[in-house]
Design a protein around this motif. Structure first.
Motif, PDB file in Angstrom:
ATOM      1  N   VAL A   1       0.852  -1.179   0.000  1.00 30.19           N
ATOM      2  CA  VAL A   1       0.000   0.000   0.000  1.00 30.19           C
ATOM      3  C   VAL A   1       0.891   1.233   0.000  1.00 30.19           C
ATOM      4  O   VAL A   1       1.978   1.238   0.592  1.00 30.19           O
ATOM      5  CB  VAL A   1      -0.955  -0.004   1.221  1.00 30.19           C
ATOM      6  N   VAL A   2       0.442   2.268  -0.706  1.00 28.62           N
ATOM      7  CA  VAL A   2       1.107   3.576  -0.651  1.00 28.62           C
ATOM      8  C   VAL A   2       0.184   4.493   0.144  1.00 28.62           C
ATOM      9  O   VAL A   2      -0.961   4.715  -0.246  1.00 28.62           O
ATOM     10  CB  VAL A   2       1.353   4.159  -2.052  1.00 28.62           C
ATOM     11  N   PHE A   3       0.687   4.984   1.266  1.00 34.95           N
ATOM     12  CA  PHE A   3      -0.170   5.853   2.066  1.00 34.95           C
ATOM     13  C   PHE A   3       0.381   7.273   2.093  1.00 34.95           C
ATOM     14  O   PHE A   3       1.589   7.507   1.990  1.00 34.95           O
ATOM     15  CB  PHE A   3      -0.356   5.314   3.492  1.00 34.95           C
TER      16      PHE A   3
ATOM     17  N   THR B   1       4.547  10.642   0.997  1.00 40.35           N
ATOM     18  CA  THR B   1       4.018   9.294   0.801  1.00 40.35           C
ATOM     19  C   THR B   1       5.049   8.248   1.185  1.00 40.35           C
ATOM     20  O   THR B   1       6.245   8.533   1.261  1.00 40.35           O
ATOM     21  CB  THR B   1       3.615   9.057  -0.677  1.00 40.35           C
ATOM     22  N   LEU B   2       4.571   7.038   1.413  1.00 39.68           N
ATOM     23  CA  LEU B   2       5.459   5.919   1.715  1.00 39.68           C
ATOM     24  C   LEU B   2       4.807   4.629   1.237  1.00 39.68           C
ATOM     25  O   LEU B   2       3.608   4.416   1.462  1.00 39.68           O
ATOM     26  CB  LEU B   2       5.730   5.830   3.210  1.00 39.68           C
ATOM     27  N   ARG B   3       5.591   3.788   0.583  1.00 35.94           N
ATOM     28  CA  ARG B   3       5.122   2.462   0.180  1.00 35.94           C
ATOM     29  C   ARG B   3       5.598   1.439   1.202  1.00 35.94           C
ATOM     30  O   ARG B   3       6.771   1.412   1.571  1.00 35.94           O
ATOM     31  CB  ARG B   3       5.653   2.078  -1.201  1.00 35.94           C
ATOM     32  N   VAL B   4       4.692   0.613   1.659  1.00 34.71           N
ATOM     33  CA  VAL B   4       5.017  -0.455   2.598  1.00 34.71           C
ATOM     34  C   VAL B   4       4.323  -1.728   2.140  1.00 34.71           C
ATOM     35  O   VAL B   4       3.296  -1.682   1.456  1.00 34.71           O
ATOM     36  CB  VAL B   4       4.579  -0.112   4.039  1.00 34.71           C
ATOM     37  N   GLY B   5       4.892  -2.861   2.513  1.00 37.68           N
ATOM     38  CA  GLY B   5       4.308  -4.137   2.117  1.00 37.68           C
ATOM     39  C   GLY B   5       4.223  -5.086   3.285  1.00 37.68           C
ATOM     40  O   GLY B   5       4.963  -4.955   4.271  1.00 37.68           O
ATOM     41  N   ALA B   6       3.306  -6.045   3.186  1.00 43.25           N
ATOM     42  CA  ALA B   6       3.157  -7.047   4.244  1.00 43.25           C
ATOM     43  C   ALA B   6       2.553  -8.308   3.670  1.00 43.25           C
ATOM     44  O   ALA B   6       1.821  -8.276   2.675  1.00 43.25           O
ATOM     45  CB  ALA B   6       2.286  -6.513   5.388  1.00 43.25           C
ATOM     46  N   GLU B   7       2.881  -9.425   4.297  1.00 43.51           N
ATOM     47  CA  GLU B   7       2.288 -10.714   3.954  1.00 43.51           C
ATOM     48  C   GLU B   7       1.533 -11.216   5.168  1.00 43.51           C
ATOM     49  O   GLU B   7       2.117 -11.408   6.231  1.00 43.51           O
ATOM     50  CB  GLU B   7       3.379 -11.714   3.563  1.00 43.51           C
TER      51      GLU B   7
END
Length: 392
Positions: free
Chosen positions: A344-346, A352-358
């Motif tokens: 998600v880019v918030f 802004t910042l892009r972060v990811g998760a599983e």
């Protein structure tokens, strides 16, 4: 009256992500401060310049914000398959206490570099050129973090062209992976629900996602409390009624999450949980003057730290955002449009910042394998800090 002279303690002042802090090698601390307790807390308070009734930390290394009133203690790891033990202390600005209840995700980006520079990582595992993998044991929450540190000619590379909103100058990119990021030993959703009705006296009943990932965080909808998610610091931090509102929400959410037994205990647990509000994408102008279009982001998020709206985003809260976004039905996920997503880019006050998760669901329980983000870090000053010898 005879006063003890100042003592000096080896220290490094570092930026990690959008935070700054004073870093110590555990063995460099005075012996009485090498173990947890009052002496250690008093030493760190004096280093940072707290408690300061003026709120400026003029007589210390702190910067009078939650992002700059931080300390880190590192040592060779006592945990199997880890390189360094990382202990984070959030120092209160105006009160005489250090909060050890959570991690700092931003300063995590600086841990690997400090560990390498101070001989806490086996030299044989460091490439002459390439990426060094540093396995960090986060002692506050008992979790593994993997930092990938760029190396050039056998040294940590700090300069580069990676830009991070909330930080003025570019630097080298440091990828940080938070493994099994649910905070502590409890369930990711301590209430068992991805969304709860949270009763807050004087406010009403709010929809809330209360999650333990990265750091315990309470997410609410911006429009439920009269905001649209594009607010900058002055809109919140100059409004005493707003700050009181968020603290009330935080205190009652902390009780609901089982972190405290009574709302009165929240005053002595400032670092956790965090409270944040979310909204669907909308264009705004960031604090730097940069225009953020609705099409640039998936969701808007604003978060408070130590009683104030953060100027960007806490790293641990970014882990919570990434994890919540990956789980269908949470308020973060719904504000981002719903459905399945691994990143998600918030939008935050600085950009802004892009972060990811599983994340995965097993036997009706959600868990996260890891959350990933990129930050940067840099040594600002190194040498010694000095404090009066009778300060601790």
């Amino acid at each position: 009256m005879t006063r003890k002279p100042q003592i000096r303690i080896p220290a490094t002042y570092m930026r990690g992500g959008t935070s700054k802090g004073v870093f110590f090698n555990l063995t460099d601390l005075p012996e009485v401060a090498q173990v947890p307790g009052e002496a250690r807390d008093r030493l760190l308070l004096r280093v940072i310049g707290s408690p300061d009734p003026y709120g400026k930390q003029t007589d210390g290394m702190g910067g009078a914000t939650s992002s700059t009133s931080k300390t880190v203690i590192l040592s060779k790891s006592e945990s199997p398959d880890h390189d360094v033990d990382y202990l984070f202390g959030q120092v209160s600005i105006d009160k005489p206490f250090v909060d050890w209840s959570g991690n700092c995700g931003n300063l995590t980006a600086a841990v690997g570099a400090f560990a390498i520079n101070n001989g806490l990582v086996d030299p044989e595992q460091l490439p002459e050129n390439g990426i060094a993998t540093v396995r960090i044991w986060q002692k506050n929450i008992g979790k593994t973090i993997i930092a990938r540190i760029p190396m050039t000619n056998g040294e940590v590379q700090e300069t580069g062209d990676f830009e991070l909103d909330g930080v003025t100058f570019p630097a080298a990119e440091v990828q940080v992976e938070f493994m099994d990021p649910a905070d502590g030993e409890g369930a990711m959703f301590p209430t068992g629900n991805v969304v709860d009705n949270l009763d807050v006296p004087g406010v009403g009943t709010l929809k809330a996602t209360m999650i333990n990932a990265g750091i315990p965080t309470i997410f609410i909808n911006a429009d439920a409390i009269g905001y649209d998610g594009t607010e900058l610091q002055e809109a919140i931090n100059n409004d005493d009624k707003a700050l009181a509102l968020f603290e009330t929400i935080r205190a009652h959410g902390a009780v609901r999450m089982g972190l405290i037994g009574d709302v009165a205990e929240a005053a002595n647990r400032q670092h956790t949980p965090k409270v944040a509000f979310v909204a669907p994408p909308k264009g705004y102008v960031a604090s730097s003057g940069k225009a953020i279009a609705a099409t640039d982001i998936d969701v808007l998020v604003r978060a408070l730290s130590m009683g104030k709206l953060h100027h960007a985003m806490m790293g641990t809260a970014a882990v919570a955002i990434a994890t919540a976004a990956a789980i269908p039905g949470t308020l973060v996920n719904l504000a981002a449009g719903g459905g399945d997503r691994t990143s998600v880019v918030f939008g935050h006050p600085s950009g802004t910042l892009r972060v990811g998760a599983e994340a995965e669901q097993v036997n009706d329980q959600w868990s996260a394998k890891k959350a990933i983000m990129s930050r940067s870090a840099r040594i600002l000053m190194e040498g010694w800090v000095r404090i009066p010898g009778d300060a601790f």
